[in-house]
Design a protein around this motif. Structure first.
Motif, PDB file in Angstrom:
ATOM      1  N   ARG A 322       0.825  -1.211   0.000  1.00  0.00           N
ATOM      2  CA  ARG A 322       0.000   0.000   0.000  1.00  0.00           C
ATOM      3  C   ARG A 322       0.857   1.257   0.000  1.00  0.00           C
ATOM      4  NH1 ARG A 322      -4.162  -0.618   4.822  1.00  0.00           N
ATOM      5  NH2 ARG A 322      -2.229  -1.120   5.909  1.00  0.00           N
ATOM      6  N   SER A 323       2.131   1.125   0.361  1.00  0.00           N
ATOM      7  CA  SER A 323       3.028   2.272   0.447  1.00  0.00           C
ATOM      8  C   SER A 323       4.425   1.829   0.067  1.00  0.00           C
ATOM      9  CB  SER A 323       3.016   2.848   1.869  1.00  0.00           C
ATOM     10  OG  SER A 323       4.070   3.773   2.045  1.00  0.00           O
ATOM     11  N   LEU A 324       5.208   2.734  -0.505  1.00  0.00           N
ATOM     12  CA  LEU A 324       6.572   2.421  -0.899  1.00  0.00           C
ATOM     13  C   LEU A 324       7.420   2.033   0.302  1.00  0.00           C
ATOM     14  CD1 LEU A 324       8.208   2.411  -3.578  1.00  0.00           C
ATOM     15  CD2 LEU A 324       9.046   4.683  -2.956  1.00  0.00           C
ATOM     16  N   GLU A 325       7.066   2.520   1.499  1.00  0.00           N
ATOM     17  CA  GLU A 325       7.850   2.203   2.686  1.00  0.00           C
ATOM     18  C   GLU A 325       7.779   0.721   3.025  1.00  0.00           C
ATOM     19  OE1 GLU A 325       6.099   3.538   6.560  1.00  0.00           O
ATOM     20  OE2 GLU A 325       4.538   4.305   5.260  1.00  0.00           O
ATOM     21  N   GLU A 326       6.761   0.001   2.521  1.00  0.00           N
ATOM     22  CA  GLU A 326       6.642  -1.423   2.794  1.00  0.00           C
ATOM     23  C   GLU A 326       7.529  -2.261   1.883  1.00  0.00           C
ATOM     24  OE1 GLU A 326       2.555  -2.551   2.665  1.00  0.00           O
ATOM     25  OE2 GLU A 326       1.897  -0.919   3.957  1.00  0.00           O
ATOM     26  N   CYS A 327       8.111  -1.663   0.858  1.00  0.00           N
ATOM     27  CA  CYS A 327       8.990  -2.394  -0.063  1.00  0.00           C
ATOM     28  C   CYS A 327      10.394  -2.498   0.532  1.00  0.00           C
ATOM     29  CB  CYS A 327       9.071  -1.677  -1.410  1.00  0.00           C
ATOM     30  SG  CYS A 327       7.476  -1.452  -2.248  1.00  0.00           S
ATOM     31  N   PRO A 328      11.022  -3.668   0.468  1.00  0.00           N
ATOM     32  CA  PRO A 328      12.411  -3.777   0.934  1.00  0.00           C
ATOM     33  C   PRO A 328      13.320  -2.829   0.161  1.00  0.00           C
ATOM     34  CG  PRO A 328      11.437  -5.949   0.543  1.00  0.00           C
ATOM     35  CD  PRO A 328      10.488  -4.945  -0.033  1.00  0.00           C
ATOM     36  N   HIS A 329      14.275  -2.235   0.849  1.00  0.00           N
ATOM     37  CA  HIS A 329      15.239  -1.349   0.200  1.00  0.00           C
ATOM     38  C   HIS A 329      16.465  -1.217   1.089  1.00  0.00           C
ATOM     39  CE1 HIS A 329      14.168   1.865   3.051  1.00  0.00           C
ATOM     40  NE2 HIS A 329      12.900   1.598   2.795  1.00  0.00           N
ATOM     41  N   ARG A 330      17.533  -0.680   0.536  1.00  0.00           N
ATOM     42  CA  ARG A 330      18.721  -0.417   1.345  1.00  0.00           C
ATOM     43  C   ARG A 330      18.412   0.630   2.409  1.00  0.00           C
ATOM     44  NH1 ARG A 330      24.362   0.176  -2.001  1.00  0.00           N
ATOM     45  NH2 ARG A 330      24.282  -1.743  -3.240  1.00  0.00           N
ATOM     46  N   PHE A 331      19.299   0.744   3.392  1.00  0.00           N
ATOM     47  CA  PHE A 331      19.136   1.793   4.378  1.00  0.00           C
ATOM     48  C   PHE A 331      19.215   3.157   3.700  1.00  0.00           C
ATOM     49  CE2 PHE A 331      20.458  -1.558   7.411  1.00  0.00           C
ATOM     50  CZ  PHE A 331      19.401  -1.431   8.310  1.00  0.00           C
ATOM     51  N   TRP A 332      18.579   4.129   4.318  1.00  0.00           N
ATOM     52  CA  TRP A 332      18.526   5.480   3.770  1.00  0.00           C
ATOM     53  C   TRP A 332      19.933   6.001   3.463  1.00  0.00           C
ATOM     54  CZ3 TRP A 332      14.132   7.933   2.431  1.00  0.00           C
ATOM     55  CH2 TRP A 332      12.928   7.440   2.947  1.00  0.00           C
ATOM     56  N   GLY A 333      20.092   6.535   2.244  1.00  0.00           N
ATOM     57  CA  GLY A 333      21.337   7.194   1.862  1.00  0.00           C
ATOM     58  C   GLY A 333      22.412   6.258   1.358  1.00  0.00           C
ATOM     59  N   ARG A 334      22.195   4.944   1.389  1.00  0.00           N
ATOM     60  CA  ARG A 334      23.200   3.998   0.908  1.00  0.00           C
ATOM     61  C   ARG A 334      22.872   3.594  -0.521  1.00  0.00           C
ATOM     62  NH1 ARG A 334      24.426  -0.066   6.030  1.00  0.00           N
ATOM     63  NH2 ARG A 334      24.840   1.570   7.573  1.00  0.00           N
ATOM     64  N   HIS A 335      23.788   3.836  -1.436  1.00  0.00           N
ATOM     65  CA  HIS A 335      23.546   3.551  -2.848  1.00  0.00           C
ATOM     66  C   HIS A 335      24.867   3.516  -3.602  1.00  0.00           C
ATOM     67  CE1 HIS A 335      24.530   7.679  -4.163  1.00  0.00           C
ATOM     68  NE2 HIS A 335      24.008   8.047  -2.998  1.00  0.00           N
ATOM     69  N   ASN A 336      24.817   3.081  -4.855  1.00  0.00           N
ATOM     70  CA  ASN A 336      25.975   3.118  -5.758  1.00  0.00           C
ATOM     71  C   ASN A 336      25.541   3.732  -7.088  1.00  0.00           C
ATOM     72  OD1 ASN A 336      24.351   1.066  -6.601  1.00  0.00           O
ATOM     73  ND2 ASN A 336      25.956  -0.476  -6.810  1.00  0.00           N
ATOM     74  N   CYS A 337      24.854   4.876  -7.008  1.00  0.00           N
ATOM     75  CA  CYS A 337      24.206   5.485  -8.171  1.00  0.00           C
ATOM     76  C   CYS A 337      24.625   6.937  -8.329  1.00  0.00           C
ATOM     77  CB  CYS A 337      22.679   5.436  -8.011  1.00  0.00           C
ATOM     78  SG  CYS A 337      22.018   3.800  -7.689  1.00  0.00           S
ATOM     79  N   ASN A 338      24.232   7.508  -9.468  1.00  0.00           N
ATOM     80  CA  ASN A 338      24.290   8.955  -9.658  1.00  0.00           C
ATOM     81  C   ASN A 338      22.927   9.407 -10.171  1.00  0.00           C
ATOM     82  OD1 ASN A 338      24.244   8.842 -12.653  1.00  0.00           O
ATOM     83  ND2 ASN A 338      26.295   7.951 -12.407  1.00  0.00           N
ATOM     84  N   HIS A 339      22.747  10.717 -10.337  1.00  0.00           N
ATOM     85  CA  HIS A 339      21.422  11.229 -10.677  1.00  0.00           C
ATOM     86  C   HIS A 339      20.974  10.889 -12.100  1.00  0.00           C
ATOM     87  CE1 HIS A 339      20.331  13.185  -6.988  1.00  0.00           C
ATOM     88  NE2 HIS A 339      21.501  13.797  -6.912  1.00  0.00           N
ATOM     89  N   ALA A 340      21.867  10.348 -12.910  1.00  0.00           N
ATOM     90  CA  ALA A 340      21.436   9.869 -14.220  1.00  0.00           C
ATOM     91  C   ALA A 340      20.554   8.630 -14.093  1.00  0.00           C
ATOM     92  CB  ALA A 340      22.650   9.549 -15.083  1.00  0.00           C
ATOM     93  N   GLU A 341      20.549   8.025 -12.913  1.00  0.00           N
ATOM     94  CA  GLU A 341      19.756   6.815 -12.666  1.00  0.00           C
ATOM     95  C   GLU A 341      18.518   7.094 -11.816  1.00  0.00           C
ATOM     96  OE1 GLU A 341      22.560   3.322 -11.764  1.00  0.00           O
ATOM     97  OE2 GLU A 341      23.819   5.088 -11.384  1.00  0.00           O
ATOM     98  N   ASP A 342      18.125   8.355 -11.676  1.00  0.00           N
ATOM     99  CA  ASP A 342      16.943   8.689 -10.877  1.00  0.00           C
ATOM    100  C   ASP A 342      15.680   8.060 -11.471  1.00  0.00           C
ATOM    101  OD1 ASP A 342      18.435  10.170  -9.117  1.00  0.00           O
ATOM    102  OD2 ASP A 342      17.921  12.108  -9.997  1.00  0.00           O
ATOM    103  N   VAL A 343      14.844   7.534 -10.612  1.00  0.00           N
ATOM    104  CA  VAL A 343      13.568   6.944 -11.027  1.00  0.00           C
ATOM    105  C   VAL A 343      12.586   8.044 -11.410  1.00  0.00           C
ATOM    106  CG1 VAL A 343      11.503   5.776 -10.134  1.00  0.00           C
ATOM    107  CG2 VAL A 343      13.769   4.821  -9.694  1.00  0.00           C
ATOM    108  N   ALA A 344      11.828   7.808 -12.479  1.00  0.00           N
ATOM    109  CA  ALA A 344      10.694   8.655 -12.847  1.00  0.00           C
ATOM    110  C   ALA A 344       9.485   7.753 -13.045  1.00  0.00           C
ATOM    111  CB  ALA A 344      10.984   9.454 -14.106  1.00  0.00           C
ATOM    112  N   VAL A 345       8.310   8.263 -12.713  1.00  0.00           N
ATOM    113  CA  VAL A 345       7.080   7.472 -12.779  1.00  0.00           C
ATOM    114  C   VAL A 345       6.001   8.274 -13.497  1.00  0.00           C
ATOM    115  CG1 VAL A 345       5.268   6.358 -11.416  1.00  0.00           C
ATOM    116  CG2 VAL A 345       7.644   6.263 -10.631  1.00  0.00           C
ATOM    117  N   VAL A 346       5.230   7.606 -14.344  1.00  0.00           N
ATOM    118  CA  VAL A 346       4.079   8.225 -15.011  1.00  0.00           C
ATOM    119  C   VAL A 346       2.859   7.363 -14.725  1.00  0.00           C
ATOM    120  CG1 VAL A 346       3.056   8.970 -17.192  1.00  0.00           C
ATOM    121  CG2 VAL A 346       5.529   9.157 -16.845  1.00  0.00           C
ATOM    122  N   CYS A 347       1.842   7.962 -14.127  1.00  0.00           N
ATOM    123  CA  CYS A 347       0.607   7.251 -13.783  1.00  0.00           C
ATOM    124  C   CYS A 347      -0.513   7.669 -14.730  1.00  0.00           C
ATOM    125  CB  CYS A 347       0.196   7.562 -12.352  1.00  0.00           C
ATOM    126  SG  CYS A 347       1.519   7.402 -11.121  1.00  0.00           S
TER     127      CYS A 347
END
Length: 376
Positions: A322-347
């Motif tokens: 029901r919410s994105l917070e319920e999806c498993p993910h890394r701890f806040w701020g931990r990543h191996n990305c740059n802003h070219a990989e930012d997610v975009a969504v169209v509903c």
């Protein structure tokens, strides 16, 4: 080229498209949170909704138990008892506090107010503020922590607040408390406390067998509450993530854009590692924007890269959350990305948000939109 430009201009300025976004879908920005204010506990009071960082009230036009039921459900407060209008709850609203919504039109089955049709404020006073009384009073709280989603666990039994002994507690119960209080994911539970943060009242013991999926502690199979032989050295401490807020930015409306989430008072982006249609579905559902359209990467890049923090990576949703917070993910701020990989969504709700998507159709993304049928 001149003909193409004229066609775009005609479509973008033609009748209906500049006001294709109906007032029933916006009040100056996305609705992120709801609360009840002025009651005896968190499950009754005047309805207030948050836009950006500001709280405003809701006019009682059309306000009924269907609308109040959605508020009670969103707050984890059980069944609705009554829909209230007027100045029943104090302290009274400050006159300079804004009224954000003229009317909600819920069917009573929505998971949150953001999924209900609504109209912008245009004519109302605070004498007409909407309110709700829900049937599930506050019976658990976190106290003496640095923020409302961290602190010593206390439960209310026989009208008296008391602490919880470690012998009766589990991490599954911690998950339930975080959910019941409207906080984010459970982070930890441990034995509390130093002398400054120890409890002072009774210590309640109850063998609660929570699975971690319940909406409240009351739903956990358990025995009766009783006084224990523990000391306040055995009081339990819980820490949850802050309430989870998200938005789509860079588009022409709230239902399409670059995904950003709020953490520690700062908006940041989400990396696309592991991201898929299931995660799109969760975001669109949470925002009340209908099903996802899942456009190709070329189209998503049109919303541009973000700046600043990248908060989440490796988000793995099933699509049923029901919410994105319920999806498993890394701890806040931990990543191996740059802003070219930012997610975009169209509903699908993006179809109601102005002319920009129509122009993009004519400028090169026609294959995608033809596949979507009547989106435009």
């Amino acid at each position: 080229m001149a003909l193409l430009f004229s066609l775009i201009l005609a479509i973008c300025t033609g009748p209906g498209l500049l006001d294709a976004q109906p007032s029933s879908h916006s009040f100056g920005g996305p609705l992120s949170r709801v609360r009840l204010v002025g009651g005896d506990h968190r499950c009754e009071g005047r309805v207030e909704v948050q836009r950006a960082s500001e709280w405003g009230t809701v006019c009682d036009d059309g306000w009924d138990e269907n609308d109040a039921a959605v508020v009670c459900r969103e707050l984890g407060c059980g069944a609705v008892k009554k829909a209230i209008s007027g100045t029943a709850f104090g302290p009274l609203t400050q006159e300079d506090q804004k009224i954000f919504v003229q009317e909600f039109q819920c069917n009573g089955m929505e998971e949150s107010l953001s999924q209900c049709e609504r109209e912008d404020f245009f004519d109302c006073s605070h004498k007409e503020d909407a309110g709700a009384v829900c049937g599930f009073p506050e019976n658990v709280r976190l106290v003496d922590g640095p923020k409302r989603c961290q602190g010593r666990v206390e439960v209310k039994h026989q009208g008296q607040w008391g602490t919880v002994c470690k012998a009766s507690w589990s991490f599954a119960a911690t998950k339930v408390v975080c959910r019941q209080l409207g906080c984010g994911r459970a982070l930890l539970t441990r034995k509390c406390c130093n002398k400054a943060t120890q409890g002072q009242g009774p210590i309640w013991l109850r063998k609660a067998s929570c699975s971690g999926k319940e909406s409240s502690l009351e739903e956990c199979p358990a025995g009766v509450w009783e006084r224990s032989n523990c000391t306040h050295d055995d009081d339990m401490w819980v820490e949850c993530e802050d309430p989870f807020e998200l938005q789509l930015v860079g588009g022409d409306g709230r239902c399409a854009g670059r995904l950003e989430v709020l953490h520690k008072g700062q908006w940041g982006t989400v990396c696309d590692d592991g991201w898929g249609e299931a995660a799109d579905r969760v975001v669109c559902r949470q925002l009340g924007c209908g099903p996802p359209l899942s456009p190709p990467a070329k189209f998503r890049r049109r919303f541009g890269p973000g700046a600043g923090r990248i908060w989440l990576d490796d988000v793995a949703c099933s699509g049923k959350e029901r919410s994105l917070e319920e999806c498993p993910h890394r701890f806040w701020g931990r990543h191996n990305c740059n802003h070219a990989e930012d997610v975009a969504v169209v509903c699908a709700g993006a179809r109601n948000h102005g002319w920009h998507l129509t122009a993009l159709l004519l400028l090169g993304d026609s294959t995608f939109f033809r596949e979507q049928g009547s989106v435009l």
